[in-house]
Design a protein around this motif. Sequence first.
Motif, PDB file in Angstrom:
ATOM      1  N   ILE A 129       0.834  -1.207   0.000  1.00 25.33           N
ATOM      2  CA  ILE A 129       0.000   0.000   0.000  1.00 25.33           C
ATOM      3  C   ILE A 129       0.870   1.259   0.000  1.00 25.33           C
ATOM      4  CG2 ILE A 129      -0.241   0.312   2.515  1.00 25.33           C
ATOM      5  CD1 ILE A 129      -3.261   0.415   0.341  1.00 25.33           C
ATOM      6  N   GLU A 130       0.422   2.259  -0.761  1.00 24.22           N
ATOM      7  CA  GLU A 130       1.165   3.528  -0.788  1.00 24.22           C
ATOM      8  C   GLU A 130       0.757   4.381   0.406  1.00 24.22           C
ATOM      9  OE1 GLU A 130       0.814   7.410  -3.473  1.00 24.22           O
ATOM     10  OE2 GLU A 130       1.103   5.570  -4.652  1.00 24.22           O
ATOM     11  N   ILE A 131       1.727   4.919   1.115  1.00 19.81           N
ATOM     12  CA  ILE A 131       1.422   5.747   2.289  1.00 19.81           C
ATOM     13  C   ILE A 131       1.983   7.142   2.061  1.00 19.81           C
ATOM     14  CG2 ILE A 131       1.776   6.057   4.776  1.00 19.81           C
ATOM     15  CD1 ILE A 131       2.054   3.022   5.004  1.00 19.81           C
ATOM     16  N   ARG A 132       1.125   8.170   2.217  1.00 22.86           N
ATOM     17  CA  ARG A 132       1.602   9.552   2.097  1.00 22.86           C
ATOM     18  C   ARG A 132       2.026  10.010   3.497  1.00 22.86           C
ATOM     19  NH1 ARG A 132      -2.706  12.158  -0.699  1.00 22.86           N
ATOM     20  NH2 ARG A 132      -1.947  11.252  -2.617  1.00 22.86           N
ATOM     21  N   ASN A 133       3.341  10.128   3.684  1.00 20.12           N
ATOM     22  CA  ASN A 133       3.847  10.472   5.018  1.00 20.12           C
ATOM     23  C   ASN A 133       4.071  11.980   5.105  1.00 20.12           C
ATOM     24  OD1 ASN A 133       5.078  10.646   7.457  1.00 20.12           O
ATOM     25  ND2 ASN A 133       6.623   9.080   7.073  1.00 20.12           N
ATOM     26  N   TYR A 134       3.294  12.653   5.932  1.00 17.38           N
ATOM     27  CA  TYR A 134       3.417  14.109   6.043  1.00 17.38           C
ATOM     28  C   TYR A 134       4.542  14.527   6.988  1.00 17.38           C
ATOM     29  CZ  TYR A 134      -0.708  14.792   3.161  1.00 17.38           C
ATOM     30  OH  TYR A 134      -1.580  14.815   2.106  1.00 17.38           O
ATOM     31  N   GLY A 135       5.071  13.581   7.762  1.00 18.67           N
ATOM     32  CA  GLY A 135       6.253  13.873   8.561  1.00 18.67           C
ATOM     33  C   GLY A 135       5.947  14.473   9.918  1.00 18.67           C
ATOM     34  N   LYS A 136       6.990  14.569  10.731  1.00 19.20           N
ATOM     35  CA  LYS A 136       6.805  14.921  12.153  1.00 19.20           C
ATOM     36  C   LYS A 136       6.422  16.391  12.370  1.00 19.20           C
ATOM     37  CE  LYS A 136      11.739  15.722  13.105  1.00 19.20           C
ATOM     38  NZ  LYS A 136      11.656  17.049  12.541  1.00 19.20           N
ATOM     39  N   ASP A 137       6.635  17.239  11.386  1.00 18.37           N
ATOM     40  CA  ASP A 137       6.272  18.648  11.540  1.00 18.37           C
ATOM     41  C   ASP A 137       4.863  18.950  11.048  1.00 18.37           C
ATOM     42  OD1 ASP A 137       8.677  19.301  12.687  1.00 18.37           O
ATOM     43  OD2 ASP A 137       9.629  19.694  10.744  1.00 18.37           O
ATOM     44  N   SER A 138       4.071  17.899  10.858  1.00 19.55           N
ATOM     45  CA  SER A 138       2.689  18.113  10.428  1.00 19.55           C
ATOM     46  C   SER A 138       1.749  17.781  11.582  1.00 19.55           C
ATOM     47  CB  SER A 138       2.373  17.227   9.228  1.00 19.55           C
ATOM     48  OG  SER A 138       2.438  15.870   9.611  1.00 19.55           O
ATOM     49  N   LEU A 139       0.498  18.067  11.397  1.00 22.22           N
ATOM     50  CA  LEU A 139      -0.527  17.651  12.360  1.00 22.22           C
ATOM     51  C   LEU A 139      -1.781  17.294  11.577  1.00 22.22           C
ATOM     52  CD1 LEU A 139      -1.323  17.247  15.326  1.00 22.22           C
ATOM     53  CD2 LEU A 139      -2.327  19.531  15.269  1.00 22.22           C
ATOM     54  N   ILE A 140      -2.190  16.047  11.740  1.00 21.17           N
ATOM     55  CA  ILE A 140      -3.395  15.572  11.061  1.00 21.17           C
ATOM     56  C   ILE A 140      -4.563  15.704  12.031  1.00 21.17           C
ATOM     57  CG2 ILE A 140      -4.520  13.541  10.046  1.00 21.17           C
ATOM     58  CD1 ILE A 140      -1.663  12.514   9.323  1.00 21.17           C
ATOM     59  N   SER A 141      -5.657  16.279  11.546  1.00 19.16           N
ATOM     60  CA  SER A 141      -6.827  16.518  12.399  1.00 19.16           C
ATOM     61  C   SER A 141      -8.081  16.246  11.575  1.00 19.16           C
ATOM     62  CB  SER A 141      -6.805  17.991  12.849  1.00 19.16           C
ATOM     63  OG  SER A 141      -8.091  18.443  13.193  1.00 19.16           O
ATOM     64  N   ALA A 142      -9.179  16.064  12.261  1.00 21.26           N
ATOM     65  CA  ALA A 142     -10.460  16.077  11.549  1.00 21.26           C
ATOM     66  C   ALA A 142     -10.598  17.429  10.863  1.00 21.26           C
ATOM     67  CB  ALA A 142     -11.602  15.865  12.532  1.00 21.26           C
ATOM     68  N   GLY A 143     -11.246  17.468   9.730  1.00 25.90           N
ATOM     69  CA  GLY A 143     -11.458  18.729   9.027  1.00 25.90           C
ATOM     70  C   GLY A 143     -12.177  19.729   9.922  1.00 25.90           C
ATOM     71  N   PHE A 144     -11.891  20.990   9.717  1.00 24.14           N
ATOM     72  CA  PHE A 144     -12.548  22.036  10.509  1.00 24.14           C
ATOM     73  C   PHE A 144     -14.001  22.197  10.068  1.00 24.14           C
ATOM     74  CE2 PHE A 144      -8.059  23.898  10.658  1.00 24.14           C
ATOM     75  CZ  PHE A 144      -7.800  23.348  11.908  1.00 24.14           C
ATOM     76  N   ILE A 145     -14.819  22.629  11.012  1.00 17.09           N
ATOM     77  CA  ILE A 145     -16.251  22.829  10.733  1.00 17.09           C
ATOM     78  C   ILE A 145     -16.618  24.257  11.125  1.00 17.09           C
ATOM     79  CG2 ILE A 145     -18.582  21.949  11.147  1.00 17.09           C
ATOM     80  CD1 ILE A 145     -17.226  19.367  12.261  1.00 17.09           C
ATOM     81  N   GLU A 173     -16.835   9.764   8.854  1.00 18.98           N
ATOM     82  CA  GLU A 173     -16.626  10.259   7.490  1.00 18.98           C
ATOM     83  C   GLU A 173     -15.209  10.843   7.392  1.00 18.98           C
ATOM     84  OE1 GLU A 173     -20.013  12.772   6.679  1.00 18.98           O
ATOM     85  OE2 GLU A 173     -21.394  11.109   7.025  1.00 18.98           O
ATOM     86  N   ALA A 174     -14.555  10.568   6.253  1.00 18.43           N
ATOM     87  CA  ALA A 174     -13.113  10.834   6.148  1.00 18.43           C
ATOM     88  C   ALA A 174     -12.822  12.258   5.678  1.00 18.43           C
ATOM     89  CB  ALA A 174     -12.468   9.807   5.232  1.00 18.43           C
ATOM     90  N   ASP A 175     -13.134  13.227   6.532  1.00 20.99           N
ATOM     91  CA  ASP A 175     -12.809  14.631   6.280  1.00 20.99           C
ATOM     92  C   ASP A 175     -11.614  14.991   7.159  1.00 20.99           C
ATOM     93  OD1 ASP A 175     -15.039  14.779   4.658  1.00 20.99           O
ATOM     94  OD2 ASP A 175     -16.299  15.734   6.170  1.00 20.99           O
ATOM     95  N   ILE A 176     -10.531  15.398   6.512  1.00 17.28           N
ATOM     96  CA  ILE A 176      -9.255  15.539   7.222  1.00 17.28           C
ATOM     97  C   ILE A 176      -8.563  16.835   6.791  1.00 17.28           C
ATOM     98  CG2 ILE A 176      -6.921  14.541   7.435  1.00 17.28           C
ATOM     99  CD1 ILE A 176      -8.764  12.557   8.601  1.00 17.28           C
ATOM    100  N   VAL A 177      -7.930  17.489   7.764  1.00 11.34           N
ATOM    101  CA  VAL A 177      -7.006  18.578   7.408  1.00 11.34           C
ATOM    102  C   VAL A 177      -5.611  18.187   7.897  1.00 11.34           C
ATOM    103  CG1 VAL A 177      -7.615  19.902   9.510  1.00 11.34           C
ATOM    104  CG2 VAL A 177      -6.467  21.055   7.626  1.00 11.34           C
TER     105      VAL A 177
END
Length: 450
Positions: free
Chosen positions: A65-81, A389-393
């Motif tokens: 599987i291909e994995i997009r690694n954003y790295g340690k200086d990123s932060l993955i969160s649920a999308g903003f509402i 639901e897969a909404d991500i920032v």
Amino acid sequence: MRNRPTNERPTVIRGPVLTFTGNPFTDGLEHTAVYERDAIVAMANGRITEFGPAQHVLSRLPADIEIRNYGKDSLISAGFIDSHVHFPQTPMIAAYGEQLLDWLANYTFPTELKYSDKDFARSVARVFLQENLRNGITSACVYCTVYPQSVDALFEEAEKLGMRLAAGKVLMDRNAPPALLDTPKSGYDDSKALIARWHNRGRLLYAVTPRFAPTSSHEQLEAAGALCREHPDCYMQTHVSENKNEIAWVEELFPERNGYLDVYDRYALCRPRAIFGHCIYLTEEELQVMHRTGSAIAHCPTSNFFLGSGTFDISRALRQDRPVRTGIGTDLGAGTSFSMLTTMNAAYKAAQLNGYSLSARHAHYLATRGTAHAMYLEDKIGSIAPGMEADIVVLDMKSTPLIKYRMQFVEDFEEALFVQTMLGDDRAVQATYVAGELKYSRNTAEVIST
Ligand code: GUN
Ligand code: ZN
């Protein structure tokens, strides 16, 4: 999530994750905030399928599987509402010099007159939705104009992007330019037709939208109440207690009522899925009504500062013995930014002016799961967990030279997150996923359209 193969190959991303399993204001951060330093989130068929520490999740994924690694200086969160925003006001953001009532008369109403033209409405809807995605906003509760075609234009564009959006036609039958007025009957009929066309179509939801008490007659508020009764799972959105002159005007227009909120309560508009913008000057009794009826507050701090409306006291709204559901919103065009980081920054300052320090994680909760909770959608959006639901920032924690420099001196994650909320803006948004699909990537600096 429509028109997709049912067994899609997952999209997989990796990086630090912050999300919430509950409400930190009532249950404490230690029981509700999840921070995973190196996590994997997998998404397929519009939903999150896997989330957890990378080491655990990797073993469950196909080896190739291909994995997009954003790295340690990123932060993955649920999308903003965004709990409260006016898409038609995008062309008039930053209009100088007035407070609420004159601002409406001099800038807002003349702008909203242009939306009888559906092509114009569509052109603005596109810019509006692109700005949402550029700012990591994946869901919003949106005011359109009095013209039903402005609602169609927004929903048509949101549907193309697969966004979960609530929106509605403004109901307004007095105290505005004649060409912007509907009638109790036409407003009811138009709303009814829009509900039939859009409510629960894919991810779209309808919001019955009386603008505010001064621009609706008793008969129109009655009709809005009927729409809510006939469609209990629709939203209801309006404004209340934003500005002192506005409140005095409502007292003149509705002398028989016991305050501003009581005007809405009289027509059964205080209810679950009712979202009241601003609520700055609500009395204790009114906050009790908000709590008892399951109504929600949309706190819009950049707007409140811009229009000089006042400083909303969030700790009072959330008081433990009668907490009121509270989300945050941009309230653009009175709000001055699409950025939820900037909006959190202003929420922090509004809280400070009321003697309360809003932590970065609490602010982040408000912009994600907190607003989902205010919208009764926390089982669908606002957090990262399998089945959601897969909404991500994806944020970049070093998005400007100053932030990068400041981050050298942070001692823990809480401080790093606070730096983001004080200094970050649209430049911090690296990627936005809607229903599992990459819809904005800062690298390509454009919205990826379907
Ligand atoms: N009250 C009634 N209409 C509006 C509006 O468009 N913006 C704001 N901020 N307040 C309102
Ligand atoms: Zn508003």
